[in-house]
Design a protein around this motif. Structure first.
Motif, PDB file in Angstrom:
ATOM      1  N   CYS A   1      13.859   5.693   3.763  1.00 53.16           N
ATOM      2  CA  CYS A   1      13.187   4.387   3.885  1.00 53.16           C
ATOM      3  C   CYS A   1      14.030   3.227   3.353  1.00 53.16           C
TER       4      CYS A   1
ATOM      5  N   CYS B   1       0.828  -1.211   0.000  1.00 55.54           N
ATOM      6  CA  CYS B   1       0.000   0.000   0.000  1.00 55.54           C
ATOM      7  C   CYS B   1       0.859   1.256   0.000  1.00 55.54           C
ATOM      8  N   ASP B   2       1.942   1.229   0.764  1.00 54.80           N
ATOM      9  CA  ASP B   2       2.864   2.366   0.786  1.00 54.80           C
ATOM     10  C   ASP B   2       3.504   2.571  -0.576  1.00 54.80           C
TER      11      ASP B   2
ATOM     12  N   GLN C   1      10.776  -0.159  -1.728  1.00 52.01           N
ATOM     13  CA  GLN C   1      11.260   1.193  -1.472  1.00 52.01           C
ATOM     14  C   GLN C   1      12.371   1.579  -2.442  1.00 52.01           C
TER      15      GLN C   1
END
Length: 141
Positions: free
Chosen positions: A70, A10-11, A100
């Motif tokens: 991140c 989701c991120d 990321q």
């Protein structure tokens, strides 16, 4: 583990499709043409005087700081999982690094690509002007 991977996904989606476009005006995606070839597209929003939304310097710094921090954090988690012999968590950490890292790579390509496009456009324009001048002089002589 499943919850963390779902939250990571989701991120990834939110940063790639919403945050990058709104905060810094960059986006990237992949599309497949009729021949089945994969094409990666990296673009940046064109700045115009008509557009009221301008990229805030503070928002841009927050975006890039989070985007760089991140993957670094996930790499630290990877070393921690390896050195503490918690191999079962390594799958989650690898997913974090990959997702990321993909966002970081995509946005760096967008940022660098926009400068590269401007450079190639300027070089192309100057080359065309040079060619016109040389062919124009040759035709009149």
């Amino acid at each position: 583990m499943v919850t963390i991977i779902l939250l990571l996904s989701c991120d990834f989606w939110a940063v790639k499709n919403v945050t990058g476009r709104l905060m810094v005006g960059l986006r990237w995606w992949n599309h497949i043409d009729e021949d089945g070839k994969s094409h990666w597209v990296f673009e940046s929003r064109k700045e115009s005087s008509q557009e009221n939304k301008t990229v805030s310097e503070a928002e841009s710094r927050i975006f890039w700081l989070g985007l760089i921090a991140c993957p670094v954090l996930w790499v630290i988690f990877a070393f921690s999982a390896l050195f503490s012999f918690r191999i079962k968590w390594l799958a989650v950490v690898i997913m974090g690094v990959v997702l990321q890292g993909a966002n970081l790579y995509g946005y760096i390509r967008c940022k660098v690509g926009s400068r590269k496009n401007l450079t190639s456009m300027a070089t192309s324009y100057l080359g065309k002007q040079f060619l016109r001048q040389n062919t124009g002089d040759d035709q009149t002589s």
